[in-house]
Motif scaffolding. Sequence first.
Motif, short mmCIF file in Angstrom:
data_model
loop_
_atom_site.label_atom_id
_atom_site.label_comp_id
_atom_site.label_asym_id
_atom_site.label_seq_id
_atom_site.Cartn_x
_atom_site.Cartn_y
_atom_site.Cartn_z
N ARG A 302 48.02 24.52 30.19
CA ARG A 302 48.11 23.31 29.38
C ARG A 302 48.48 23.71 27.96
O ARG A 302 47.96 24.69 27.42
N HIS A 303 49.37 22.93 27.36
CA HIS A 303 49.87 23.28 26.03
C HIS A 303 49.81 22.12 25.05
O HIS A 303 50.70 21.96 24.22
N THR A 304 48.77 21.29 25.14
CA THR A 304 48.62 20.24 24.14
C THR A 304 48.04 20.84 22.87
O THR A 304 47.56 21.98 22.87
N GLU A 306 45.37 20.27 21.35
CA GLU A 306 43.92 20.49 21.40
C GLU A 306 43.54 21.68 22.28
O GLU A 306 42.40 22.14 22.23
N ASP A 307 44.46 22.16 23.12
CA ASP A 307 44.14 23.24 24.04
C ASP A 307 44.14 24.59 23.33
O ASP A 307 45.06 24.90 22.57
N LYS A 308 43.14 25.39 23.61
CA LYS A 308 43.09 26.76 23.10
C LYS A 308 43.72 27.67 24.13
O LYS A 308 43.24 27.79 25.25
N GLN A 309 44.82 28.28 23.75
CA GLN A 309 45.57 29.10 24.70
C GLN A 309 44.94 30.48 24.87
O GLN A 309 44.25 30.98 23.97
N GLN A 337 55.08 21.10 23.68
CA GLN A 337 54.17 22.14 24.14
C GLN A 337 53.87 23.06 22.95
O GLN A 337 54.78 23.60 22.32
N ASP A 340 50.13 27.61 19.84
CA ASP A 340 48.77 28.01 19.49
C ASP A 340 48.73 29.46 19.01
O ASP A 340 48.14 30.34 19.65
#
Length: 470
Positions: A302-304, A306-309, A337, A340
């Motif tokens: 997931r690449h929003t 808010e997502d921590k990659q 996308q 992060d």
Amino acid sequence: MSVRKKDLYLISFLDERSVILAESIRASDANEGKKSLIIFTNVPNDKFAGNSLYKKAKRLRCIMLRDDICSVSLRFHHPAALTRFILINPDETVNVNDSLLLAEKYRDKIKAEIYVFASSAESECLLDAVDKGGGFGAIPPLKIRRVNVIRNQIYKYLFENSIFENAVTVMNEKIISVLIVGLGSYGTEVLKAILWCGQIIGYILKINVVDISPDAEQRFYADCPGIRQRGNQPLNGEDYYELTFYSGVDVFTESFSEIVKSLDETTQVFVCLGNEQSNIEAALKLRSVFSGMSIDAGRKPRHTKEDKQSPEITAVIDNIQKAALLRQNRLRNFKDQYYDISCIGCDSEKYSYENIFIPTLEKIALEAHLKWGGEESFNNFEYYRRSSMASAIHKKYRLELLPDDAELRAMNEHIRWNAYMRSTEGYSFGLIRDDLARRHATLIKYSLLAAAEKNKDSKMNTDARTEELN
């Protein structure tokens, strides 16, 4: 004319770095309700009057003097008011020479601190050797600090950001796998710091280093022979790391991508190439490679925003505007996308009040040192400040991650110290301690230590101060 009692900052060179520092001093003053005097020296007014940096410094209410920093008259400044000399000339030799002159001129005469921008081994040896005086009445001994902005930033980063948070569990073992891309000044300092900071019982530390130079590994081991001597066999009560070098590898080739794919699950990446454009491009490429590896493993990343990659990618970025974009997590592709990517090395932080004077880290370092040593040795020798700072930073994680077991924490402090001495200080084991030869007889397993040495390790995990030990 009345005698001034305000704190005084004398800065030896006008450039972008020193103006950033002046801005930060003003911000610190505002927070503390103070109004310090800031003076730039060695400024030829006729040449710089129209310069944008000159104008910016004047807007900060800084005074501009043509005089050299060593010849400025302080007869109207109160001797018990703090005077800080900031020797920030791009030429390190000039900074060191000026510090020696200032020490001779003001020792035991004013309350003075000298901050010297220098990183050479010569500068440490010379500044340690300077007579700081014994203090006179309200005037304390002279304080001299060598400023290594890169090391300060890395230590501050490790104190504020846990490398253990992203550890992965494999076969009931917690693994920290760090990839360092580029072994220049930043990469080398990151590597040395990770080697000791990553020493927590119950975690396995793996470090992979990629550098374009074919002799990168040899250069590192020439500086840190004790790391190679230690080997990679786990021993109870000893430091442990699996350190692998990939020398002669260009990060913008297929070979680099294949190396990254072949590694065990990477938990943290530091991109430390020669310039920020290369760092950003390499970080973008790495995020793409890691995302592809997730897909190949059957996971859709997931690449929003808010997502921590995973893994966390940190790049060295000097430019303030570029750093702001990364910190706001605004880098994304046409499909929204997000990459992060975080950063370290921004000039606004590198030349900040916190990073130059390091009040927080120096405070906890002194507290750590006073558990076994005296304040005089802390102020006179950078070795003690550096070592105590590393111990204090690591203590935070010992207390967070280990059970409340005094013996276990003492053993872990010795393990940390072993890794620190072998990496940052470049020591190896020797049957007899000889600091000129960088040999130490206690670079051994914790169980083999004498009771007095174990007691020192135990004290580093407590909060009570003790008197200096012989």
